[in-house]
Design a protein around this motif. Structure first.
Motif, short mmCIF file in Angstrom:
data_model
loop_
_atom_site.label_atom_id
_atom_site.label_comp_id
_atom_site.label_asym_id
_atom_site.label_seq_id
_atom_site.Cartn_x
_atom_site.Cartn_y
_atom_site.Cartn_z
N LEU A 126 -31.11 9.34 25.87
CA LEU A 126 -30.57 8.60 24.74
C LEU A 126 -30.18 9.60 23.65
N LYS A 127 -28.91 9.70 23.35
CA LYS A 127 -28.51 10.58 22.26
C LYS A 127 -27.35 9.96 21.51
N GLY A 128 -27.23 10.34 20.23
CA GLY A 128 -26.18 9.77 19.41
C GLY A 128 -25.65 10.80 18.43
N TRP B 257 -32.75 2.57 36.13
CA TRP B 257 -32.12 3.20 37.29
C TRP B 257 -31.60 4.60 36.96
N GLY B 258 -32.19 5.21 35.93
CA GLY B 258 -31.83 6.58 35.62
C GLY B 258 -30.56 6.75 34.83
N GLY B 259 -30.12 5.70 34.16
CA GLY B 259 -28.89 5.79 33.39
C GLY B 259 -29.07 6.56 32.09
N LYS B 260 -27.97 6.79 31.40
CA LYS B 260 -27.96 7.48 30.13
C LYS B 260 -27.11 6.69 29.14
N VAL B 261 -27.43 6.83 27.86
CA VAL B 261 -26.67 6.14 26.82
C VAL B 261 -26.28 7.15 25.76
N ARG B 262 -24.99 7.21 25.41
CA ARG B 262 -24.48 8.06 24.34
C ARG B 262 -23.77 7.18 23.32
N GLY C 193 -43.35 9.11 16.99
CA GLY C 193 -43.64 9.66 18.32
C GLY C 193 -43.11 8.84 19.47
N GLU C 194 -42.27 7.84 19.20
CA GLU C 194 -41.73 7.02 20.27
C GLU C 194 -40.47 7.67 20.86
N VAL C 195 -40.19 7.33 22.11
CA VAL C 195 -38.98 7.83 22.76
C VAL C 195 -37.80 6.99 22.28
N THR C 196 -36.82 7.62 21.72
CA THR C 196 -35.67 6.90 21.19
C THR C 196 -34.47 7.84 21.15
N PHE C 197 -33.41 7.46 20.45
CA PHE C 197 -32.20 8.28 20.40
C PHE C 197 -32.45 9.61 19.69
N ASN C 198 -31.86 10.66 20.25
CA ASN C 198 -31.87 11.96 19.61
C ASN C 198 -30.54 12.10 18.87
N TRP C 199 -30.58 12.13 17.53
CA TRP C 199 -29.35 12.06 16.74
C TRP C 199 -28.84 13.44 16.34
#
Length: 542
Positions: free
Chosen positions: A51-53, A187-192, A218-224
């Motif tokens: 997850l990145k933005g 299913w191993g997808g990615k989001v941009r 500390g949660e897994v979320t978007f890396n901006w």
């Protein structure tokens, strides 16, 4: 094409060129040639987060970089991690530009003579019906494909692979992406998610705020990635324009060129900041409402205010220490002794020597991860060494003292440095900057939305937090925002900044140490030093 990606150039001496649009790339344009990719583009491609933005300014080259990254991903065999890629732009032209990049990169980087196909993409809705969307596609020998859709499909969950949402702030419902992320990742997808801003209340901006707050917890979320136009200029955009135009770049020319880009906005500074500087428009005014703040207040937590006369600083050292010791023993010790020994405690300090108050906020994290302020100490006109002694007393008597963040800007650097010397890794020196405010204030503001912070119910504390405002796109107390408290002394949002520092310290996680109980110490002197009570002495600072 193997799973091994080419090494990306970081040659700082190379002159990068401006990136033409997808349909305008020269036949021999190689994106991996030395100096083509700018630093922020390299950083974007090298970020392999699921997850990145990117919150960005116009024409900073991130769509170009994403197209290159997607080409490399789709060209790999599935056994090597290859995936389908679905690009969702805000216009059909944007999709055509993107797929033009991909087709070119497929030929230059992957060695495939890929053709752009135009077709109708069937969007299977959750109610069983279908909708056909105009789309462009490039197929790869790996069996994977990159598809650029002309509008957002209603069922994003049905897109298995990497999903790219470009200019997300201009889509009708960015919130639907959030609801679909979990299914995509199964299913191993990615989001941009990539976009310029479209207002402070836009779901894209809300997503950024929420993501930063969750990441701080500390949660897994978007890396901006924050990529304003000025960053692209720093990284060589002007030199690239000169290269394309056959001109010689100069420092003076660089200043004039950027001024020329900004000039058409005229007095529309909010529009310019949004389009170029990645600062959402309307981002001015109060960051918190009175209702939000009062909803996070309760009675009970003490506020201790200590103001000293001017001549105190000239008294003999032993007299100053004696008065400070009496203050700590009588005013602070009963409060500190009443704190829950099972809860981790944190402190934040906004330093001031004269004029404004020097404020220490002590908070604990309870069982449901709410930060509850347990003590606020406001010091006015207190000398440096006396503040140091009082700060030591508080930190040394906090149960499960897990972290401190202290204002190290200007005169505060002395006290922050002494805190690090005394408490080591548990103390953090914070030098305030626009970048610090940009990264760390949104999580604190979000805590009031989530009601995961509790403050003492007090009029001055309320006004301090009401003074937090959007200034130049970051949340801070404006320099000219001063007012008198109920005691008649001047304030500058003191408890709000100290509270934000306490919150910041609590987000960093506790530092834990192994220890040997005093009763088991083999050296009596060491045991007495660790615990004066063991030697029959009353524990004290001095």
């Amino acid at each position: 094409m193997t799973g091994e990606q080419p090494v990306l150039s970081r040659d700082p001496a190379a002159l990068p060129a401006e990136l033409p649009r997808g349909s305008e790339l020269p036949e021999d344009h190689d994106p991996l040639a030395a100096g083509v990719l700018m630093k922020h583009q390299v950083e974007w491609i090298e970020d392999e987060s699921d997850l990145k933005g990117a919150e960005k300014g116009r024409r900073t080259g991130i769509t170009y970089a994403e197209a290159l990254d997607d080409t490399l991903l789709a060209a790999k065999k599935r056994s090597e991690g290859g995936q389908n890629v679905f690009y969702i732009g805000d216009t059909k032209d944007k999709g055509r530009e993107f797929i033009g990049y991909v087709a070119h990169f497929a030929k230059i980087v992957a060695g495939e003579l890929a053709e752009v196909e135009e077709f109708l993409f069937e969007d299977q809705r959750e109610d069983g019906s279908s909708k056909f969307i105009s789309a462009f596609r490039v197929r790869f020998a790996s069996g994977c494909r990159v598809e650029a859709l002309s509008s957002r499909p209603e069922n994003i969950r049905g897109l298995q692979g990497a999903v790219v949402i470009d200019e997300a702030a201009y889509h009708q419902n960015v919130r639907a992406v959030l609801d679909s992320v979990g299914a995509l990742l199964i299913w191993g997808g990615k989001v941009r998610i990539i976009s310029t801003h479209n207002g402070v209340l836009n779901p894209f901006n809300e997503l950024i705020r929420e993501s930063k707050a969750r990441k701080a917890a500390g949660e897994v979320t978007f890396n901006w990635h924050f990529i304003p136009f000025s960053t692209a200029v720093e990284n060589g955009l002007y030199e690239r324009v000169c290269l394309i135009a056959g001109k010689t770049p100069t420092p003076e020319g660089k200043v004039a060129w950027e001024a020329k880009i900004r000039a058409p906005y005229g007095s529309r500074t909010a529009a310019m900041r949004q389009e170029l500087d990645a600062i959402p428009a309307e981002a001015e005014g109060a960051a918190l409402t009175r209702v939000q703040i009062e909803a996070c207040m309760e009675t009970g937590a003490p506020i201790v205010r200590w103001s000293l006369r001017d001549e105190f600083k000239n008294l003999p050292e032993h007299v100053r220490k004696a008065e400070a010791e009496t203050f700590c023993r009588e005013k602070l010790r009963p409060i500190l002794d009443s704190l829950d020994p099972k809860r981790p405690h944190y402190l934040g300090q906004d330093f001031a020597r004269s004029g404004d108050g020097s404020v220490v906020v002590v908070g604990e994290t309870d069982a449901i991860l709410t930060r509850r302020v347990r003590l606020i100490l406001e010091m006015h006109n207190v000398p440096f060494d006396t503040q140091r002694d009082v700060l030591y007393f508080i930190g040394d008597h906090l149960p499960r003292f897990s972290g401190a963040a202290l204002d190290a800007t200007g005169n505060g650097a002395y006290l922050a440095e002494k805190a690090v010397q005394r408490w080591g890794e548990r103390a953090l020196e914070v030098k305030f900057s626009s970048e610090w405010y940009r990264v760390n204030m949104p999580p604190y503001i979000e805590a009031f939305t989530d009601q995961t912070i509790v403050l003492p119910r007090d009029e001055d504390v309320l006004k301090d937090h009401q003074s937090l405002a959007y200034v130049g796109g970051v949340i801070k107390v404006p320099d000219d925002m001063r007012f008198k408290g109920l005691d008649g002394l001047e304030r500058h949002g003191d408890t709000a900044i100290a509270g934000a520092l306490m919150w910041h310290a609590s987000q960093l996680g506790p530092v834990e140490y192994g220890y040997q109980p005093a009763s088991e110490a083999t050296d009596g002197g060491a045991a007495d030093w660790l615990c004066p009570e063991a030697a029959g002495e009353e524990r004290g600072l001095w």
